[in-house]
Scaffold this motif. Structure first.
Motif, short mmCIF file in Angstrom:
data_model
loop_
_atom_site.label_atom_id
_atom_site.label_comp_id
_atom_site.label_asym_id
_atom_site.label_seq_id
_atom_site.Cartn_x
_atom_site.Cartn_y
_atom_site.Cartn_z
N LEU A 179 37.34 35.71 -95.99
CA LEU A 179 37.23 35.93 -94.55
C LEU A 179 36.45 34.81 -93.87
CD1 LEU A 179 36.56 39.77 -94.42
CD2 LEU A 179 38.62 38.58 -93.68
N ALA A 180 35.40 34.33 -94.51
CA ALA A 180 34.61 33.23 -93.94
C ALA A 180 35.45 31.96 -93.86
CB ALA A 180 33.36 32.99 -94.78
N ALA A 181 36.24 31.69 -94.89
CA ALA A 181 37.09 30.49 -94.89
C ALA A 181 38.16 30.61 -93.81
CB ALA A 181 37.74 30.31 -96.26
N TYR A 182 38.76 31.79 -93.66
CA TYR A 182 39.77 31.99 -92.63
C TYR A 182 39.16 31.83 -91.23
CZ TYR A 182 43.07 34.24 -89.54
OH TYR A 182 43.92 34.50 -88.50
N GLY A 183 37.97 32.39 -91.03
CA GLY A 183 37.32 32.28 -89.72
C GLY A 183 36.99 30.84 -89.38
N THR A 184 36.52 30.08 -90.35
CA THR A 184 36.20 28.67 -90.12
C THR A 184 37.46 27.89 -89.79
OG1 THR A 184 34.36 28.84 -91.66
CG2 THR A 184 35.12 26.63 -91.14
N TYR A 185 38.54 28.15 -90.52
CA TYR A 185 39.82 27.48 -90.29
C TYR A 185 40.35 27.81 -88.90
CZ TYR A 185 44.84 26.65 -90.89
OH TYR A 185 46.13 26.24 -90.72
N HIS A 186 40.29 29.08 -88.52
CA HIS A 186 40.79 29.50 -87.21
C HIS A 186 39.96 28.88 -86.08
CE1 HIS A 186 43.19 32.12 -84.74
NE2 HIS A 186 42.11 32.55 -84.12
N LEU A 187 38.65 28.84 -86.26
CA LEU A 187 37.77 28.25 -85.26
C LEU A 187 38.03 26.76 -85.10
CD1 LEU A 187 35.42 29.06 -83.39
CD2 LEU A 187 33.87 28.42 -85.21
N ALA A 188 38.24 26.06 -86.20
CA ALA A 188 38.53 24.63 -86.14
C ALA A 188 39.84 24.38 -85.40
CB ALA A 188 38.58 24.05 -87.55
N LEU A 189 40.85 25.19 -85.68
CA LEU A 189 42.13 25.02 -84.98
C LEU A 189 41.99 25.29 -83.48
CD1 LEU A 189 44.81 26.52 -87.38
CD2 LEU A 189 44.35 24.14 -86.87
N ASN A 190 41.16 26.27 -83.11
CA ASN A 190 40.94 26.53 -81.69
C ASN A 190 40.28 25.34 -81.01
OD1 ASN A 190 42.07 29.05 -81.55
ND2 ASN A 190 40.17 30.13 -81.94
N PHE A 191 39.28 24.73 -81.64
CA PHE A 191 38.62 23.57 -81.05
C PHE A 191 39.57 22.39 -80.93
CE2 PHE A 191 34.40 25.49 -82.16
CZ PHE A 191 33.93 25.51 -80.87
N ILE A 192 40.42 22.19 -81.93
CA ILE A 192 41.40 21.11 -81.86
C ILE A 192 42.38 21.36 -80.73
CG2 ILE A 192 43.34 20.05 -83.09
CD1 ILE A 192 41.70 20.46 -85.69
N GLY A 193 42.84 22.61 -80.59
CA GLY A 193 43.76 22.97 -79.52
C GLY A 193 43.15 22.78 -78.15
N ILE A 194 41.89 23.17 -77.99
CA ILE A 194 41.20 22.99 -76.71
C ILE A 194 41.04 21.51 -76.41
CG2 ILE A 194 38.98 23.31 -75.56
CD1 ILE A 194 38.84 26.07 -76.89
N GLY A 195 40.74 20.73 -77.44
CA GLY A 195 40.59 19.28 -77.25
C GLY A 195 41.86 18.64 -76.74
N PHE A 196 42.99 19.03 -77.31
CA PHE A 196 44.27 18.49 -76.84
C PHE A 196 44.61 18.99 -75.45
CE2 PHE A 196 45.39 17.73 -81.41
CZ PHE A 196 45.54 16.36 -81.28
N ALA A 197 44.29 20.24 -75.15
CA ALA A 197 44.60 20.82 -73.85
C ALA A 197 43.76 20.19 -72.75
CB ALA A 197 44.40 22.33 -73.89
N ILE A 198 42.51 19.87 -73.03
CA ILE A 198 41.65 19.28 -72.01
C ILE A 198 42.19 17.91 -71.56
CG2 ILE A 198 39.37 18.18 -71.74
CD1 ILE A 198 38.16 20.58 -73.05
N GLN A 199 42.87 17.22 -72.45
CA GLN A 199 43.42 15.91 -72.09
C GLN A 199 44.53 16.03 -71.05
OE1 GLN A 199 44.64 14.13 -75.76
NE2 GLN A 199 42.57 13.92 -76.52
N ASP A 200 45.13 17.22 -70.93
CA ASP A 200 46.22 17.42 -69.98
C ASP A 200 45.99 18.71 -69.19
OD1 ASP A 200 48.54 16.86 -68.66
OD2 ASP A 200 49.86 17.60 -70.24
#
Length: 56
Positions: free
Chosen positions: A16-37
């Motif tokens: 569960l900790a590994a899944y949560g970390t993975y999900h959180l990292a993907l959210n930050f990457i998605g937000i980073g790409f979205a902020i550019q546009d």
């Protein structure tokens, strides 16, 4: 039996900790790409983040 139960419990918690970390990292990457546009997003969390950073 007690050793087996503890081992399973810690395996589940580690998974569960590994899944949560993975999900959180993907959210930050998605937000980073979205902020550019920011102009493409007019509602939801991305628009709030763009407004907070003054990128509208």
């Amino acid at each position: 039996m007690k050793f087996f139960t503890n081992k399973v419990r810690y395996s589940i918690l580690a998974g569960l900790a590994a899944y949560g970390t993975y999900h959180l990292a993907l959210n930050f990457i998605g937000i980073g790409f979205a902020i550019q546009d920011c102009s493409r997003y007019s509602e939801g969390t991305i628009s709030i983040i763009c407004h907070l950073f003054g990128l509208n």
